[in-house]
Design a protein around this motif. Structure first.
Motif, PDB file in Angstrom:
ATOM      1  N   LYS A  67       0.827  -1.254  -0.101  1.00  0.00           N
ATOM      2  CA  LYS A  67      -0.131   0.018  -0.088  1.00  0.00           C
ATOM      3  C   LYS A  67       0.829   1.203  -0.086  1.00  0.00           C
ATOM      4  O   LYS A  67       1.923   1.178   0.562  1.00  0.00           O
ATOM      5  CB  LYS A  67      -0.772   0.023   1.207  1.00  0.00           C
ATOM      6  N   ILE A  68       0.366   2.375  -0.525  1.00  0.00           N
ATOM      7  CA  ILE A  68       1.321   3.623  -0.442  1.00  0.00           C
ATOM      8  C   ILE A  68       1.530   4.208   0.683  1.00  0.00           C
ATOM      9  O   ILE A  68       2.524   4.562   0.924  1.00  0.00           O
ATOM     10  CB  ILE A  68       0.429   4.742  -1.402  1.00  0.00           C
ATOM     11  N   ARG A  69       0.580   3.968   1.810  1.00  0.00           N
ATOM     12  CA  ARG A  69       0.873   4.298   3.040  1.00  0.00           C
ATOM     13  C   ARG A  69       2.190   3.519   3.482  1.00  0.00           C
ATOM     14  O   ARG A  69       2.655   4.090   4.570  1.00  0.00           O
ATOM     15  CB  ARG A  69      -0.429   4.221   3.781  1.00  0.00           C
ATOM     16  N   GLU A  70       2.617   2.571   3.136  1.00  0.00           N
ATOM     17  CA  GLU A  70       3.663   1.791   3.850  1.00  0.00           C
ATOM     18  C   GLU A  70       5.081   2.410   3.021  1.00  0.00           C
ATOM     19  O   GLU A  70       5.971   2.035   3.826  1.00  0.00           O
ATOM     20  CB  GLU A  70       3.645   0.257   3.337  1.00  0.00           C
ATOM     21  N   VAL A  71       4.842   3.133   2.133  1.00  0.00           N
ATOM     22  CA  VAL A  71       6.100   3.946   1.752  1.00  0.00           C
ATOM     23  C   VAL A  71       6.187   5.280   1.712  1.00  0.00           C
ATOM     24  O   VAL A  71       7.047   5.824   1.543  1.00  0.00           O
ATOM     25  CB  VAL A  71       6.409   3.292   0.195  1.00  0.00           C
ATOM     26  N   LEU A  80       2.621  18.142   2.963  1.00  0.00           N
ATOM     27  CA  LEU A  80       3.064  17.387   1.745  1.00  0.00           C
ATOM     28  C   LEU A  80       3.570  16.126   2.235  1.00  0.00           C
ATOM     29  O   LEU A  80       4.946  16.266   2.950  1.00  0.00           O
ATOM     30  CB  LEU A  80       4.138  18.421   0.917  1.00  0.00           C
ATOM     31  N   ASN A  81       3.327  15.173   1.362  1.00  0.00           N
ATOM     32  CA  ASN A  81       3.794  14.029   1.730  1.00  0.00           C
ATOM     33  C   ASN A  81       4.539  13.177   0.358  1.00  0.00           C
ATOM     34  O   ASN A  81       3.920  13.946  -0.688  1.00  0.00           O
ATOM     35  CB  ASN A  81       3.075  12.615   2.306  1.00  0.00           C
ATOM     36  N   ILE A  82       5.444  12.369   0.341  1.00  0.00           N
ATOM     37  CA  ILE A  82       6.141  11.855  -0.789  1.00  0.00           C
ATOM     38  C   ILE A  82       5.855  10.386  -0.915  1.00  0.00           C
ATOM     39  O   ILE A  82       6.475   9.725   0.172  1.00  0.00           O
ATOM     40  CB  ILE A  82       7.398  12.618  -1.248  1.00  0.00           C
TER      41      ILE A  82
END
Length: 250
Positions: A67-71, A80-82
């Protein structure tokens, strides 16, 4: 969550610059924003952190369907997150033969729907499986390009890919418009090419002029707003972001 791909199969058209400054500008307006870097060159990632020092990156998304939240990681910019990239992402292109390959990115974003306002995807300079994933996951596409003949020659393939994905996989996908970058407004070539571009896409009224502020901001690892908010390019990107937000209201 509104997902926007910044795409063009030709390199050097301003994809990373536009992705960075759009994401940065949205975050500055209080929008919870996620910048996804799916270019193995990892230029967007390199503005915020060292790609080679990452434990997890978009490589994990495409190889293990994480999942995106894992990276995803926070940046020094509030709101802002990346989701970072690194060179090893190129190894994941072998997933192209997998039946559900085009849906990996969309599926990985599913549980962020209520947490993120905007997701901006910095695509690689190719019509690779990564770009296809971005288009499948997106609501809108923005196409940065220069007012040059080779830029016009290259957009037909992108246009056909977008239309195919819209028809077969993602009927909600829309081309919001093309953003002219590195503009030299007084040249004969510019005056000739821009009317040709309007035959293919809507062109944003805002454009980004040729100048040193953008390149210098990259070296400083900042947005053009932070680097020199009074520069012409910073003001032009502000105008573009306002136009982008106004288009969403229509």
């Amino acid at each position: 969550m509104i997902v926007v791909s910044i795409a063009n199969q030709k390199g050097g058209e301003g994809k990373t610059t536009t992705s960075l400054n759009l994401a940065w500008g949205l975050a500055r307006r209080g929008k919870k924003t996620l910048l996804i870097d799916i270019d193995p060159q990892a230029n967007s990632t390199g503005i915020f952190l060292n790609p080679e020092g990452l434990e997890k990156s978009m490589h994990n998304i495409f190889q293990s369907k994480a999942k995106i939240r894992e990276v995803m990681l926070p940046t020094q910019v509030e709101n802002l997150n990346i989701a970072p990239s690194r060179l090893t992402l190129a190894e994941a292109e072998t997933i192209a033969a997998i039946v559900d390959a085009p849906y990996i990115l969309r599926d990985s974003l599913a549980d962020l729907e209520k947490e993120i306002d905007f997701c901006v995807i910095d695509c690689p300079p190719s019509l690779s499986i990564f770009t296809i994933n971005a288009l499948v996951a997106s609501n809108y596409v923005i196409i940065p390009l220069q007012a040059e003949k080779f830029s016009v020659d290259g957009i037909l393939g992108l246009q056909q890919t977008i239309q195919s994905i819209k028809k077969r996989i993602n009927p909600g996908l829309e081309i919001m418009g093309a953003l002219v970058t590195q503009l030299k407004p007084q040249t004969l070539l510019t005056k000739t090419i821009i009317p040709v571009l309007t035959k293919y896409f809507k062109i944003f009224e805002a454009s980004i002029s040729d100048g040193v502020a953008v390149g210098e901001s990259h070296l400083a690892r900042k947005s053009v707003f932070e680097y020199n908010k009074s520069s012409r390019q910073a003001q032009e990107y502000e105008s573009f972001i306002e136009e982008f937000l106004n288009e969403l209201k229509k």
